[in-house]
Design a protein around this motif. Sequence first.
Motif, short mmCIF file in Angstrom:
data_model
loop_
_atom_site.label_atom_id
_atom_site.label_comp_id
_atom_site.label_asym_id
_atom_site.label_seq_id
_atom_site.Cartn_x
_atom_site.Cartn_y
_atom_site.Cartn_z
N MET A 24 0.85 -1.20 0.00
CA MET A 24 0.00 0.00 0.00
C MET A 24 0.89 1.25 0.00
N GLU A 25 0.60 2.19 -0.89
CA GLU A 25 1.38 3.41 -1.03
C GLU A 25 0.74 4.54 -0.23
N THR A 26 1.58 5.39 0.36
CA THR A 26 1.10 6.58 1.06
C THR A 26 1.50 7.81 0.28
N VAL A 27 0.53 8.66 -0.02
CA VAL A 27 0.74 9.85 -0.82
C VAL A 27 0.37 11.08 0.01
N ARG A 28 1.22 12.10 0.00
CA ARG A 28 0.91 13.34 0.71
C ARG A 28 0.18 14.29 -0.24
N VAL A 29 -1.02 14.73 0.17
CA VAL A 29 -1.84 15.63 -0.64
C VAL A 29 -2.33 16.77 0.25
N VAL A 30 -3.19 17.60 -0.31
CA VAL A 30 -3.75 18.73 0.43
C VAL A 30 -5.26 18.73 0.25
N CYS A 31 -5.99 18.95 1.33
CA CYS A 31 -7.44 19.04 1.25
C CYS A 31 -7.82 20.28 0.46
N ALA A 32 -8.67 20.10 -0.55
CA ALA A 32 -9.07 21.22 -1.41
C ALA A 32 -10.49 21.69 -1.13
N HIS A 33 -11.13 21.19 -0.08
CA HIS A 33 -12.47 21.69 0.25
C HIS A 33 -12.37 23.14 0.72
#
Length: 673
Positions: free
Chosen positions: A1-10
């Motif tokens: 399983m890969e972990t990706v860092r993203v940003v909440c865009a709500h």
Amino acid sequence: METVRVVCAHDCPDMCSLLVQVEEGRVRRVAGDPEHPYTAGFACAKVNRDAELVHAPGRLATPLRRTGPKGSGQFAPIGWDAALDEIETRWKAIIAESGPLALLGYAYSAHQGQINRHLPNGLFHALGSSRLQAGTVCDSCCETAWDMTLGPVGGADPESVIDSDLIIAWGCDLMAVNVHFLAKLDAPRKRGVKVIVIDPRRSRTAQQADWHLPIRIGTDAALAIGIAHILARDGLLDRDYIDANTLGFDRWATEVLPRFPPERVAEITGLAVADIEKLAALYGAAKRSFIRVGEGMTRIMRGGQALRAVVTLPALTGAYGRPGGGALLLTAGSMDFDFSFVRKPMGSAATRAVNQSLLGRALLEMRDPPIRALFVAANNPAVTCPDAARVRQGLAREDLFTVVHDPFMTDTALHADIVLPATTYLETADFYRGYGSYYMQFASAAVPPQGEAWSNVRLAQELARRMGVDHPVFTMTEQAIMKEFFRGAAGPVAEVDPDRLLDHRPVKAAPPPGQTFRTPSGRLEIFSATLEAEGVSPMPDWMPDETEVKDAATWPLRLLTAPSYFQPHTAFAGVGFLREREGRPHCVLHPQDAARRQLTDGQVVRLFNDHGAIRLHLRVSEDVRPGICLVPGQRPASEAVEGTVNMLCSDRLSDIGAGATYQSTFLEVEAAA
């Protein structure tokens, strides 16, 4: 399983950094990123369910063409090429016949990435079309009033609240809209710092506070001016700070403050004289008071005066000049990027503008030429805009060619001729900057687009190619576009190397300690010559609004709209778990008001006034004052018994910033037939 860092865009001030676990192209889990100093490793209850949003069964999988009457929901699948061919053909024909002003692009804030949010509007800017005056449904009143008082500059750093000695959430339900700031209050509270909530309803934030003041809707300016009156009366002013950093205090103290003694303020606000005196004494004794200001108090006909009065208070005690002191509305004013590369890539500097709050009026009444084509992305105006019934009437025009780009079949999309499937933020790359903190971050997509969904960026770039718009932004990658934001940047932002952001971690660009002012005078302007020239009261003031007084004499209840905890707006409508947690669309009445109308909890009721009627379920609760009808969240019409709340709201505009006036709505409630 890969972990990706993203940003909440709500659409939220916190702009959380997130860790997303991905397996075989599916989002398995969304959680907060512990490396983000402000959002601190946790996500809100809504975002924690965004794996379900990405893979919701209601996601649009392919472009659709309307086959039945507008609003009927009758569509047939078509391919992307066919859909784009039709859009290109129709737009070019309309431009040839009526000119580009007959087109209107309408993209707003359901995606907070600076590229996906703004590039569609940048396309229409380049085309020379009618332009959306965006933000009037949300923050144009409060932001303009702030700018008239402090200038276009951000407020206090929310992380400085650890140094505060008094904290006030004024018209701001932190639990619903700013939960990470709420978490930051734990440290000062352990030192004995008091948290005060000023809000017409007993929100969840108010329930946790040390003191809740249930102010009447629309009277915030009177309370703030009343506090200033007491500070002056009792010698609690910081005269050195006032003399060095403000403009117009002495005139305000002479012409306005004497009209707001505690007794009159109590009569206006519904608060006790003793409570007003106590609040002023606490505020005057504090040296590093922090006011977190909500936007909702300005969504009334004199909302700009309310904001100006409240944000003047920290200047009177010198709090703006101390760490942990001041006021925070938005931080974006001090995040000095140059977004014009995306927002205004080319095209004339000025053209015809359409106020977002007046969309229905524009679709039905605008001439020379009329709006003949509408493009909507990242918003749902059939629910969001005031006078929503008129908006739907405009959307129902058979001669209006409407294209909607959205992950779901929204109320607006039901009225479209072409519906295009859009990605969620977890399927896009973008650059983000917070508007409630001083962080920025770049994120790549966590998973590929679901079905045949396209991002706003991809769609805008392809439409630009087809429409013959020749500008580099419509061929560049998101990473390359991001770097352009820093070319004309200023202040702390200019010191950041954009390549630092390519590791996908948050970067802070906070202004120096102590509030700066960017008004024409370089001071906090209690007296604004700009407002005086516009015919607006140049000093913060409160007076009854004639239209509100007239409506209140006809309709006994005043509407209060506020974000709900699990369905604040329709961007979360695709998650069944959150819909169940929120419950059925409802209104809330005080037990006295319910008993007077012989209404019971859970009953279906009819809310009505001159603008329309809707039907919701009733909750009876002492969380609201008598005389208030609370409707939390914005919900699709399909979920309610009938209608959406903004069908009851007029499209009258606020005193400053031409904003929406949802809270200036009066109505009645009765048992539904």
